[in-house]
Write a protein that holds these residues in place. Structure first.
Motif, short mmCIF file in Angstrom:
data_model
loop_
_atom_site.label_atom_id
_atom_site.label_comp_id
_atom_site.label_asym_id
_atom_site.label_seq_id
_atom_site.Cartn_x
_atom_site.Cartn_y
_atom_site.Cartn_z
N ARG A 1 -2.62 17.56 -8.28
CA ARG A 1 -4.05 17.53 -8.59
C ARG A 1 -4.56 16.11 -8.69
O ARG A 1 -5.61 15.76 -8.17
CB ARG A 1 -4.33 18.22 -9.93
CG ARG A 1 -4.55 19.70 -9.84
CD ARG A 1 -4.86 20.28 -11.21
NE ARG A 1 -6.22 20.03 -11.63
CZ ARG A 1 -7.27 20.78 -11.31
NH1 ARG A 1 -7.11 21.81 -10.51
NH2 ARG A 1 -8.47 20.49 -11.78
N ALA A 2 -3.78 15.26 -9.38
CA ALA A 2 -4.28 13.93 -9.68
C ALA A 2 -4.08 12.98 -8.50
O ALA A 2 -4.96 12.19 -8.19
CB ALA A 2 -3.58 13.38 -10.91
N PHE A 3 -2.92 13.05 -7.88
CA PHE A 3 -2.59 12.05 -6.86
C PHE A 3 -2.40 12.62 -5.47
O PHE A 3 -2.05 11.87 -4.57
CB PHE A 3 -1.30 11.31 -7.27
CG PHE A 3 -1.37 10.68 -8.61
CD1 PHE A 3 -0.40 10.93 -9.56
CD2 PHE A 3 -2.43 9.83 -8.95
CE1 PHE A 3 -0.47 10.35 -10.81
CE2 PHE A 3 -2.50 9.26 -10.20
CZ PHE A 3 -1.51 9.52 -11.14
N HIS A 4 -2.61 13.92 -5.32
CA HIS A 4 -2.47 14.53 -3.99
C HIS A 4 -1.16 14.16 -3.34
O HIS A 4 -1.12 13.71 -2.19
CB HIS A 4 -3.64 14.12 -3.08
CG HIS A 4 -4.96 14.44 -3.70
ND1 HIS A 4 -5.39 15.72 -3.93
CD2 HIS A 4 -5.93 13.63 -4.19
CE1 HIS A 4 -6.57 15.69 -4.52
NE2 HIS A 4 -6.92 14.45 -4.68
N ILE A 5 -0.06 14.35 -4.06
CA ILE A 5 1.23 13.95 -3.50
C ILE A 5 1.64 14.81 -2.31
O ILE A 5 2.52 14.43 -1.56
CB ILE A 5 2.35 14.01 -4.55
CG1 ILE A 5 2.34 15.37 -5.24
CG2 ILE A 5 2.19 12.88 -5.53
CD1 ILE A 5 3.56 15.57 -6.10
N GLY A 6 1.03 15.97 -2.15
CA GLY A 6 1.24 16.71 -0.90
C GLY A 6 2.29 17.78 -0.91
O GLY A 6 2.46 18.48 0.09
N ILE A 7 3.01 17.97 -2.02
CA ILE A 7 4.12 18.91 -1.95
C ILE A 7 3.66 20.35 -1.78
O ILE A 7 4.34 21.17 -1.16
CB ILE A 7 5.04 18.77 -3.18
CG1 ILE A 7 6.23 19.71 -3.06
CG2 ILE A 7 4.28 18.99 -4.47
CD1 ILE A 7 7.23 19.54 -4.15
N PHE A 8 2.49 20.70 -2.33
CA PHE A 8 2.04 22.09 -2.22
C PHE A 8 0.86 22.23 -1.27
O PHE A 8 0.29 23.30 -1.16
CB PHE A 8 1.63 22.62 -3.60
CG PHE A 8 2.72 22.58 -4.62
CD1 PHE A 8 2.50 22.03 -5.88
CD2 PHE A 8 3.98 23.07 -4.34
CE1 PHE A 8 3.50 21.98 -6.84
CE2 PHE A 8 5.00 23.04 -5.30
CZ PHE A 8 4.75 22.49 -6.55
N ASP A 9 0.49 21.16 -0.60
CA ASP A 9 -0.71 21.18 0.24
C ASP A 9 -0.30 21.26 1.70
O ASP A 9 0.28 20.33 2.24
CB ASP A 9 -1.52 19.91 -0.05
CG ASP A 9 -2.89 19.96 0.62
OD1 ASP A 9 -3.07 20.76 1.57
OD2 ASP A 9 -3.77 19.20 0.20
N GLY B 1 0.80 -1.22 0.00
CA GLY B 1 0.00 0.00 0.00
C GLY B 1 0.83 1.26 0.00
O GLY B 1 0.33 2.36 0.20
N LEU B 2 2.12 1.09 -0.25
CA LEU B 2 3.00 2.27 -0.21
C LEU B 2 3.06 2.89 -1.59
O LEU B 2 4.04 2.78 -2.29
CB LEU B 2 4.41 1.83 0.19
CG LEU B 2 4.57 1.36 1.63
CD1 LEU B 2 5.86 0.57 1.76
CD2 LEU B 2 4.56 2.54 2.58
N LEU B 3 1.97 3.55 -1.97
CA LEU B 3 1.89 4.10 -3.31
C LEU B 3 1.78 5.62 -3.24
O LEU B 3 1.56 6.16 -2.16
CB LEU B 3 0.67 3.50 -4.03
CG LEU B 3 0.85 2.02 -4.34
CD1 LEU B 3 -0.46 1.44 -4.85
CD2 LEU B 3 1.94 1.83 -5.39
N PRO B 4 1.97 6.32 -4.38
CA PRO B 4 1.97 7.78 -4.30
C PRO B 4 0.60 8.33 -3.94
O PRO B 4 -0.43 7.78 -4.30
CB PRO B 4 2.37 8.23 -5.70
CG PRO B 4 2.11 7.08 -6.58
CD PRO B 4 2.26 5.85 -5.74
N GLY B 5 0.64 9.42 -3.21
CA GLY B 5 -0.50 10.29 -3.00
C GLY B 5 -1.81 9.59 -2.66
O GLY B 5 -1.95 8.90 -1.64
N ALA B 6 -2.77 9.73 -3.55
CA ALA B 6 -4.12 9.29 -3.25
C ALA B 6 -4.24 7.78 -3.14
O ALA B 6 -5.21 7.27 -2.59
CB ALA B 6 -5.08 9.80 -4.32
#
Lengths: 314, 225, 557
Positions: C236-244, B138-143
């Motif tokens: 935007r797509a994956f909410h990686i968090g760098i700007f949030d 489950g260690l995937l990017p972002g969402a």
């Protein structure tokens, strides 16, 4: 002449900081005027004076002139360094709010300004500050970037989510000043305006007693709902019947409440008022006496509003 | 005055110069040096592209140093080290490929290109295993991050960067494989020799940069403590 | 293929030579144009593309100004207004002004000025054009899919949370960036390796120095824009968090990334404009450029210092005071080389023999308008003053004076200067100069009072405003109609000249001494017959101009 330029370009100086900023502005304006006239005059004059008269004119073959080039590099460098230092110094001088400042919290969200005063009062889109004291506004955003701009005071700062920024100012005269959002934030960015009222002592006290202007036109039940949410009642009292740390307000108006000491009372205006101001006086059966008192924390209008709101929750 | 027509001359090929010499160059050496300048400039853009990500990583690592330290334990440093060695070998075989072309040794050129491609593919296979392992955890990017464990909130920033940077690097490795395969096919047809080996040389430069970027990524993600 | 017959053509200025086979007419099929690697054809295609986008984005501006006539809604609601100003900015910056001078004029003129047959990598040049077209299509798709309302600066968190095809627009920007990078790589290599024999660095025309400095910026700054666009899309797509901020990131980091490219980008915009002026002024003063080396070095130093000042866009952002001080200091340093250019241009005119035809008229406009633009930058570098002026119309006026009054005016002047070389046909001088005056007047009426509006406190990106600002807005809107009319007239005058049947412009109507004038107008596909050799400096008016002729004898491959 400087006054003329100030009137042409700048809003009236309404803060103790404004003059320092305007002085730099006027200096740069003079630098602009002088250099603009030199360049324009030279360009126009040379175009006319040296206009080509016949096809085979010879021109002098001048490739450079070290002294001249150094002159017109060093003199402008010197001038811009003055502007830099003066601009930086006048910025730093206004950086830190004095210790005895009147402090207000400002929260920006699309598309309004919410202010919270030291006594817990809140107002929307209007900020009242007492004249005669420096004012420190602590800024944060609930959503996107905004910016807090008071043109008459020459202050501006971006307002960020999850971080605090601040501005401070001391007004030079009481009055009404405009607040504008200057960081694009979406649809109603240009409507995200507010008013800053620098109040005389009497006016400020009246504001504290009566509350913000929009309270006058708001229906009491609506003011009561706003108070319910902002003053913290919502954390213990539900409005849909669910039992929380305090009794739900749904349908209680007109009911008879039983207290732990065996007595009882019908829920009416007086009962509600007493519960707000002296909650430990009568503790409802089935609950603990943990409600804090709101004596002095809510205005008359707000208490009346809460009463009206409870009445409306059938 | 009689009408005079100037026609452009397209008969360069009929005269005896290298078929690889383009029209606007006077000599092969000028063309080769020019191509190298172009390639170095392109590599500069790649450095700046990755540079932005390195800066972002550095800033986030500064803000969340504990989470970053604990996050790196999810990465297997031995696989990372293996990949590093594999890429270093591939850089060596690439250098050998350039040398083979310079000495017109077609057989060696083909062999070295094939070895380079082999190493690159090995790298991608190892990466595939690493990524699947992350997927299972489950260690995937972002969402898509669904890992639950200590530091899970800030660890997810680490993994956002891990996937972006190794992913971008992986895309560059893949592009390299494609180009190298094309070169291999052309090399087998005898397209390169000591008077014309520019594409091999330029691809070599690209490949060394791809290797170098990995040399920086490896400690940053696998070895921080 | 016909036998090569190369002959000498001596053309006298003013005669109309019979039509010769040239880069326009030789191999004139659609397929040939679409697959061309000829820098001249690519330059023209770029010119057509960027001018189309200029007029589209210009029309959007006219719509904005129309809505701003009153503080109430006139015909656009605020949501639409926000999209229109975003698109005006994004199209103008990415589809028009960044490619404009380098890709259109630079492509056409640079190899000719160097005595080369083409740029270093002609196929890369073609790729650059198609990458540009791809980015343009992506941007148009984003517009059709509902448009974007983030402002051209895409600040987070608004841009990462708002609806709409923001990601698509960001990817369009990413793709367009590659077009710019390819052009930059091409030009740097060309200047290094394809100069005519005898043409050392200090015999290069100053246009080349300007384009070269610009190309360096294009190569080094654009990748950062690329990665910024990628990060924004990932956010935007994956909410990686760098700007949030809620996820541990920092929205202000986006501003640092964005301006690290976008400040050097403004030098990508102005350096080529200045480079054009450095060609026009000596030619139309018939006098050597004063301070050639100073101008050459100033281009490179502007490029270098330009990378160090991005934080002056962020004085109110919450960045540290130390950072603000350093950025402000360096910002003032970059003013000096720009000033040096202005003094050198004026000194060149001094005791010159001045021909005030249309290109020179545009150069004079440039001097005055760029002076205003640059001088008003001095306000913005003073931190305390900038706090008051940031995000107001003062900034809007400043950048329109430098970008439009500067680059666009220079670009139009350059088009008029090289038009006879590109097409062999001369435009109507009288009408062209009238158009120039109309543009100059219209521009000032539009933008001059915006300085006052801004310093009086009118914020930018505002659909509605306080009533006290209406008088400024009305004046500005009227100016926009004059300006629009002048620009359309200028374009019309140029295009009308193409309807002539004969090549009446001559090879060197201006008497310039740079090498592009030593070949016929329009040039043959391979530019020159054989390899031209440098005979004199680019601004040496002590000698007669070299006529267009065969150089070096029969083309021997």
């Amino acid at each position: 002449m400087n006054k003329f330029l100030e009137n042409l370009f700048l809003p009236p100086q309404a803060s103790t900081h404004a003059k320092a900023v305007d002085d730099v502005f006027i200096f740069v304006t003079w630098v602009n005027i002088v250099f603009f006239l030199i360049v324009t005059f030279a360009a126009v004059y040379f175009s006319i004076k040296y206009k080509r008269r016949h096809a085979n004119e010879r021109t002098p073959h001048v490739t450079h002139n070290l002294k001249l080039e150094l002159f017109w590099s060093i003199v402008p460098l010197f001038i811009v360094m003055i502007i830099f230092f003066w601009g930086f110094q006048s910025y730093m001088v206004g950086r830190v709010a004095p210790n005895d400042s009147f402090e207000v919290q400002a929260t920006a969200k699309k598309w309004l300004w919410a202010f919270e005063y030291p006594d817990g009062t809140r107002s929307i889109n209007e900020l009242h500050v007492p004249f005669g004291r420096p004012v420190r506004v602590v800024l944060s955003s609930e959503d996107v970037l905004h910016a807090f701009f008071l043109k008459d005071f020459r202050v501006k700062s971006d307002v960020l989510p999850n971080r605090y920024t601040e501005v401070w100012f001391e007004a030079t005269k009481p009055g009404e000043y405009v607040l504008q959002c200057t960081e694009y934030c979406g649809k109603d960015h240009s409507k995200m305006r507010g008013k800053v009222f620098v109040d005389s002592k009497a006016d400020y006290e009246r504001f504290i007693a009566d509350g913000p202007a929009d309270w006058k036109t708001m229906p009491p039940a609506e003011l009561g709902k706003m108070t319910y949410e902002q003053a913290g009642c919502v954390s213990c009292h539900s409005i849909d019947g669910t039992k929380g740390q305090g009794p739900s307000w749904k349908g209680i108006y007109g009911q008879t409440h039983q207290f732990v000491d065996g007595s009882s009372q019908v829920v009416d205006e007086n009962y509600i008022r007493q519960s707000i101001e002296n909650p430990q006086g009568k503790i409802l059966k089935g609950f603990e006496g943990i409600m804090p008192t709101y004596q002095g924390l809510l205005r008359e209008k707000q208490i009346n509003g809460v009463i009206a709101y409870i009445k409306s929750l059938k | 005055m009689s009408s005079q027509v100037i026609t452009a001359d397209h008969e360069a090929h009929a005269h005896g110069h290298d078929p690889n010499l383009q029209h606007h160059f006077a000599e092969m050496e000028q063309q080769f040096e020019c191509s190298k300048i172009g390639m170095w400039l392109f590599l500069a853009t790649e450095v700046l592209l990755f540079g932005g990500l390195f800066v972002g990583y550095g800033l986030m690592q500064g803000q969340h140093s504990e989470a970053f330290k604990s996050a790196h334990h999810h990465l297997d440093w031995r696989l990372g080290a293996l990949n590093t060695i594999v890429l270093l070998i591939s850089s060596f075989t690439m250098v050998m490929a350039v040398w083979s072309a310079q000495t017109s040794n077609q057989k060696a050129l083909v062999r070295n290109l094939a070895l380079t491609i082999g190493c690159a593919c090995t790298f991608m296979v190892v990466k595939f295993f690493e990524y699947s392992h992350k997927y299972h955890e489950g260690l995937l990017p972002g969402a898509f991050y669904s890992y639950t464990g200590p530091h899970q909130n800030a660890e997810f920033v680490f993994f956002s960067f891990y996937f972006m940077m190794t992913g971008l690097h992986g895309i560059h490795v893949t592009a390299g494989i494609v180009v190298l395969t094309y070169l291999l096919i052309q090399a087998r047809k005898g397209a390169y020799n000591s008077s014309y080996f520019t594409p091999i040389d330029l691809t070599g430069l690209y490949w060394h940069l791809v290797d170098l970027i990995w040399i920086y990524l490896f400690p940053l993600f696998y070895l921080i403590s | 293929m016909a036998n090569a017959t190369t002959t000498t053509t001596q053309t006298r200025i003013g005669t109309a030579p019979p039509p010769h086979l040239n880069y326009l007419t030789e191999n004139n099929t659609l397929k040939a144009w679409l697959t061309t690697v000829d820098h001249k054809r690519l330059g023209l295609m770029y010119l057509g593309a960027v001018m189309s986008f200029f007029f589209i984005a210009g029309a959007l501006a006219l719509l904005l100004r129309l809505e701003l006539l009153t503080p109430k809604q006139d015909f656009m609601d605020s949501a639409t207004y926000n999209k229109v100003f975003t698109l005006h900015g994004a199209i103008m910056v990415f589809l028009f002004i960044i490619p404009s001078v380098p890709a259109a004029l630079g492509n056409f003129v640079l190899p000719l000025m160097l005595g080369a047959k083409d740029v270093a990598f002609p196929r890369l040049n073609l790729a650059s054009f198609y990458v540009y077209c791809t980015g343009a299509v992506m941007a148009l798709a984003a517009i059709i899919l509902g448009g974007v309302d983030t402002g051209w600066t895409f600040y987070t968190p608004y841009s990462t949370t708002t609806d709409g095809p923001v990601g698509l627009m960001a990817m369009a920007v990413f793709v367009l960036g590659f077009s710019s990078i390819f052009t930059g790589i091409n030009f740097v290599a060309t200047v290094h390796k394809l100069r005519a024999p005898g043409m050392g660095w200090f015999q290069l025309p100053l246009f080349v120095w300007g384009i070269y400095a610009t190309a360096l910026i294009q190569v080094l700054a654009t990748p950062v824009l690329g990665i910024t666009a990628v990060l924004m899309v990932m956010e935007r797509a994956f909410h990686i968090g760098i700007f949030d901020a809620r996820l541990g990131g920092d929205p202000v980091l986006f501003q640092h990334f964005f301006w690290f490219y976008s400040h050097p980008a403004v030098y990508i915009m102005i350096l080529p404009g200045m480079a054009i002026i450095s060609e026009i002024i000596p030619a139309f003063s018939k006098k050597t450029m004063f301070g050639y080396r100073a101008i050459a070095f100033s281009s490179v130093s502007i490029a270098f210092i330009g990378f160090l000042v991005w934080g002056h866009h962020m004085f109110t952002s919450g960045q540290s005071d130390l950072a603000s001080a350093i950025f402000a200091f360096l910002t003032y340093l970059v003013a000096i080389p720009s000033g040096i250019k202005i003094w050198n241009w004026l000194a060149t005119m001094y005791q010159g023999s001045i021909d005030m035809r249309t290109p020179m008229l545009y150069a004079m406009s440039f001097l005055i308008l760029f002076a205003i633009g640059g001088l008003t930058g001095l306000y913005l570098g003073a931190i305390s003053v900038d706090i008051h002026l940031h995000d107001t119309y003062f900034v809007v006026a400043h950048f329109h004076y430098v970008m439009m009054g500067g680059t666009v005016i220079a670009f139009i002047g350059g088009i008029h200067y090289w038009w006879p070389k590109m097409f062999g046909k001369m435009y109507n001088e009288r009408l062209a100069s009238i158009a120039c005056w109309i543009v100059f007047i219209g521009f000032n009426v539009t933008f001059l009072n915006q300085f006052m509006m801004g310093s009086q406190g009118m914020p930018r990106r505002y659909w509605t405003y306080l009533p006290e600002f209406q008088k400024y807005h009305i004046g500005s809107t009227i100016g926009s109609w004059i300006l629009g009319f002048g620009l359309v007239m200028a374009a019309g005058v140029l295009l009308a000249s193409l309807r002539k049947k004969e090549y009446d412009a001559g090879d060197n109507p201006w008497g310039s001494r740079t090498m592009e004038w030593e070949t016929i107008s329009p040039p043959i596909t391979h530019n020159f017959e054989g390899q031209p050799v440098l005979r004199h400096g680019p601004y040496d008016f002590r000698v007669e101009p070299t006529p267009a002729t065969v150089a070096g004898g029969r083309h021997s491959g």
